[in-house]
Scaffold this motif. Sequence first.
Motif, PDB file in Angstrom:
ATOM      1  N   ARG A 234       1.854  -7.544 -41.144  1.00 10.82           N
ATOM      2  CA  ARG A 234       2.259  -6.999 -39.934  1.00 10.82           C
ATOM      3  C   ARG A 234       3.376  -5.836 -40.290  1.00 10.82           C
ATOM      4  O   ARG A 234       4.282  -6.208 -40.759  1.00 10.82           O
ATOM      5  CB  ARG A 234       2.699  -7.879 -38.911  1.00 10.82           C
ATOM      6  N   PHE A 235       2.839  -4.553 -39.831  1.00  7.54           N
ATOM      7  CA  PHE A 235       3.934  -3.507 -40.000  1.00  7.54           C
ATOM      8  C   PHE A 235       5.099  -3.676 -38.978  1.00  7.54           C
ATOM      9  O   PHE A 235       4.781  -4.062 -37.971  1.00  7.54           O
ATOM     10  CB  PHE A 235       3.235  -2.233 -39.430  1.00  7.54           C
ATOM     11  N   SER A 236       6.245  -3.304 -39.400  1.00  8.55           N
ATOM     12  CA  SER A 236       7.458  -3.547 -38.624  1.00  8.55           C
ATOM     13  C   SER A 236       7.138  -2.249 -37.676  1.00  8.55           C
ATOM     14  O   SER A 236       6.703  -1.383 -37.665  1.00  8.55           O
ATOM     15  CB  SER A 236       8.625  -3.103 -39.526  1.00  8.55           C
ATOM     16  N   PRO A 237       8.239  -2.309 -36.532  1.00 13.50           N
ATOM     17  CA  PRO A 237       8.099  -1.333 -35.339  1.00 13.50           C
ATOM     18  C   PRO A 237       8.191   0.170 -36.011  1.00 13.50           C
ATOM     19  O   PRO A 237       7.777   0.981 -35.611  1.00 13.50           O
ATOM     20  CB  PRO A 237       9.108  -1.674 -34.481  1.00 13.50           C
ATOM     21  N   ASP A 238       8.999   0.399 -37.028  1.00  8.54           N
ATOM     22  CA  ASP A 238       9.423   1.522 -37.498  1.00  8.54           C
ATOM     23  C   ASP A 238       8.312   1.896 -38.763  1.00  8.54           C
ATOM     24  O   ASP A 238       8.389   3.158 -39.072  1.00  8.54           O
ATOM     25  CB  ASP A 238      10.821   1.935 -38.077  1.00  8.54           C
ATOM     26  N   GLY A 239       7.558   0.918 -39.050  1.00  4.86           N
ATOM     27  CA  GLY A 239       6.588   1.399 -40.326  1.00  4.86           C
ATOM     28  C   GLY A 239       7.065   1.221 -41.524  1.00  4.86           C
ATOM     29  O   GLY A 239       6.298   1.604 -42.693  1.00  4.86           O
ATOM     30  N   LYS A 240       8.306   0.956 -41.577  1.00  3.26           N
ATOM     31  CA  LYS A 240       8.991   0.836 -43.040  1.00  3.26           C
ATOM     32  C   LYS A 240       8.929  -0.385 -43.804  1.00  3.26           C
ATOM     33  O   LYS A 240       9.083  -0.467 -45.042  1.00  3.26           O
ATOM     34  CB  LYS A 240      10.367   1.275 -42.974  1.00  3.26           C
ATOM     35  N   GLN A 241       8.497  -1.410 -43.168  1.00  4.51           N
ATOM     36  CA  GLN A 241       8.489  -2.790 -43.599  1.00  4.51           C
ATOM     37  C   GLN A 241       7.165  -3.437 -43.128  1.00  4.51           C
ATOM     38  O   GLN A 241       6.867  -3.274 -42.155  1.00  4.51           O
ATOM     39  CB  GLN A 241       9.746  -3.426 -43.463  1.00  4.51           C
TER      40      GLN A 241
END
Length: 375
Positions: free
Chosen positions: A130-137
């Motif tokens: 699952r992507f983090s809300p900011d897409g960085k993790q």
Amino acid sequence: MTNKMLTKQSSLTTASNGANAFAVTPARAGVLAFALALQAAAFAADAPVAAPSPATAASAPAAKWNVNQPPGEKKIANIDVRTGTWMSVDVSPDGQQIVFDLLGDLYVMPVGGGEAKALTHSIAWEMQPRFSPDGKQIAFVSDAGGGDNIWVMNADGTNARAISTEDFRLLNNPVWHPSGKYIAARKHFTGTRSLGSGEIWLYHLDGGKGQQLNEKPNWQKDLGEPALSPDGKYLYYSQDSTPGRQFEYNKNSTGEIFRIYRQDLTDGTNEPFVTGPGGAIRPTPSPDGKYLAFIRRLRDASGSRTTLFLKDLKTGREFPAWTGMERDLQESWSVHGVYPASRGCPIPSRLWHGRRASSGASIRSSPAPRRSPST
């Protein structure tokens, strides 16, 4: 998709003075503590216990057992695949990439198609990214530490680390809190039967023992598939709501097996939110918070069909969006979920999912109906 160890199998009362009583259960106390922590912009987490990362565990010295350093002779096989089964899929917040699991590894590829790039590549089993809300993790499930726990890595596959260290009550189905600081996941509990039940727990990104958000219905009726609303106010989950306290295989799928519940994370109260014949599983809020996507079994003249539904969260209206889904697992064991995870795409009118099929599956983009342009 290149070399793979054959070791990997190929198939997560305190009552107020007055008329109204407010039961303070451990789960509700946990929700209240979480709400207070959010308001104070702090979370008291224990220091995490270090665990070997999927990428570097092979180089770490083995104590008693190392998943990525099994004893015995090893062989390498070349695997070139173009389809898969029971794949969890997620879309990056910018709508440009898809991450998915296949044969125990995680891959990323452009939304428009192309070659899939491996993010993990070891004997350890990784799934449900699952992507983090900011897409960085990316949060995911890995057994690199000896059992299924919640891990986090950078979106390019580097710096993988465990944020939970369960050695008995194992975890699956991670989902991010909108703040990007917490991850909710299903914890598996067993009693006299291995099927067991589940609870939703919350973990800080820095690690710790976690905070219980709700309670299992009993030791045999399952609860899982967590999802958080975009504003972080609600927790959605599915639960086996059939009568009795024992798990049964001969459940009637034309009736109601699973329900979707909605829990208010400010006070811990919950309510049946999607009910009725055909059940309701795998709740997935749309990115704009206007719709809830879910899976339901429909029965008509052509037979029984697993169908993607949408619920308008303003009007309460429920309607089918696509009937091309393959069969769900409502009658069966559902520790890792009754259906693979999907995600409402930031690109208007798209919903991405891993389509399970008896002869293989692929990642698909399904057009949402015009009445729901933001899902």
